[in-house]
Design an enzyme around this catalytic site. Structure first.
Site, mmCIF file in Angstrom:
data_model
loop_
_atom_site.group_PDB
_atom_site.id
_atom_site.type_symbol
_atom_site.label_atom_id
_atom_site.label_comp_id
_atom_site.label_asym_id
_atom_site.label_seq_id
_atom_site.Cartn_x
_atom_site.Cartn_y
_atom_site.Cartn_z
ATOM 1 N N GLN A 1 0.855 -1.187 0.000
ATOM 2 C CA GLN A 1 0.000 0.000 0.000
ATOM 3 C C GLN A 1 0.887 1.233 0.000
ATOM 4 O O GLN A 1 1.633 1.472 0.951
ATOM 5 C CB GLN A 1 -0.916 0.039 1.223
ATOM 6 C CG GLN A 1 -1.787 1.299 1.265
ATOM 7 C CD GLN A 1 -2.513 1.475 2.580
ATOM 8 O OE1 GLN A 1 -2.710 0.508 3.316
ATOM 9 N NE2 GLN A 1 -2.892 2.707 2.902
ATOM 10 N N CYS B 1 -6.229 1.904 2.534
ATOM 11 C CA CYS B 1 -6.173 0.570 3.138
ATOM 12 C C CYS B 1 -7.467 -0.205 2.948
ATOM 13 O O CYS B 1 -7.450 -1.440 2.843
ATOM 14 C CB CYS B 1 -5.804 0.657 4.619
ATOM 15 S SG CYS B 1 -6.913 1.684 5.606
ATOM 16 N N HIS C 1 -7.332 1.337 10.525
ATOM 17 C CA HIS C 1 -6.668 0.675 9.412
ATOM 18 C C HIS C 1 -7.390 -0.617 9.063
ATOM 19 O O HIS C 1 -7.841 -1.345 9.947
ATOM 20 C CB HIS C 1 -5.212 0.379 9.806
ATOM 21 C CG HIS C 1 -4.384 -0.193 8.707
ATOM 22 N ND1 HIS C 1 -4.171 0.458 7.499
ATOM 23 C CD2 HIS C 1 -3.695 -1.368 8.614
ATOM 24 C CE1 HIS C 1 -3.394 -0.286 6.738
ATOM 25 N NE2 HIS C 1 -3.097 -1.402 7.380
ATOM 26 N N ASP D 1 -1.651 -7.182 4.874
ATOM 27 C CA ASP D 1 -1.619 -5.767 5.250
ATOM 28 C C ASP D 1 -0.574 -5.096 4.362
ATOM 29 O O ASP D 1 0.624 -5.371 4.485
ATOM 30 C CB ASP D 1 -1.243 -5.647 6.730
ATOM 31 C CG ASP D 1 -1.164 -4.199 7.215
ATOM 32 O OD1 ASP D 1 -1.174 -3.275 6.374
ATOM 33 O OD2 ASP D 1 -1.073 -3.995 8.435
#
Length: 223
Positions: A78, A84, A158, A173
């Site tokens: 990311q 996110c 997040h 993630d």
């Protein structure tokens, strides 16, 4: 990692996936609690879990970072602030291409075809330049139940995704260096196994109630 650009933050309802072309028989639904009776209410099968959690301070690592992971596990970095939510959705959908159909005329099918062969950094760069994905994200942010935050606002939460890939429970993630492994799982126990990991996230901040869990399921109406 320094981010190249910033998007408007999403609320906790990734409802624009059908506009991108996801099969209408699949939906994200809220998971109302991590106790067995509440997990039993979640329709099956569950293809992925998306967790929204507080992001206000550095926290201890949970799970094992796996810098060497299967090539066919779809993972992207990311590099866009506030993206996110979209990155978590990409992780959830892209790792279930074997069971979720995508409309050939909609953009997400094209996005997958163009990024399947890229590495995580290249996928992040592609997303930066993909105006259609950015526009879909912005449309969803503007359609939330509350007024959308400013694009300049740094949110204090997040999104991440959990998937079952060949019997391994992965946390995906885009801000981490690689996927995180949380042990083994099965299609039948994936929801419960993910819930046990999420409990560990919550135990790091027991007084904080700003957690939200969603499951990507088949056969349920959209929330």
């Amino acid at each position: 990692m320094e981010t190249a650009q910033r998007w408007i933050p999403l609320e906790s309802n990734p409802k624009y996936v059908h506009n991108l072309g996801m099969d209408g028989t699949w939906n994200f639904v809220d998971v109302y609690g991590l106790e067995a009776d509440l997990l039993a209410m979640v329709p099956k099968p569950v293809a992925a879990i998306v967790l929204l959690f507080p992001d206000t301070k550095p926290l201890d690592m949970i799970g094992d970072l796996q810098t060497e992971y299967p090539q066919n596990l779809y993972y992207t970095k990311q590099t866009i602030d506030n993206a996110c939510g979209t990155v978590a959705i990409v992780h959830a959908l892209a790792n279930n291409q074997d069971q979720i159909n995508f409309d050939d005329s909609k953009h997400f099918k094209t996005f997958l075809e163009l990024t399947n062969g890229l590495n995580p950094d290249e996928r992040a760069k592609f997303l930066e330049q993909d105006n259609k994905m950015g526009a879909a994200h912005e449309d969803c942010a503007q359609e939330g139940d509350t007024q959308a935050p400013s694009v300049d606002e740094r949110v204090k939460s997040h999104f991440i995704a959990f998937v079952n890939h060949n019997g391994t429970l992965y946390e995906l993630d885009g801000r981490k260096d690689a996927p995180v492994v949380h042990g083994t799982t099965t299609p039948d126990t994936f929801l419960e196994d993910s819930a046990e990991v999420i409990k560990k996230f919550m135990q790091r901040e027991p007084e904080n109630v700003n957690f939200n869990v969603m499951a990507l399921v088949k056969g349920a109406e959209e929330d």
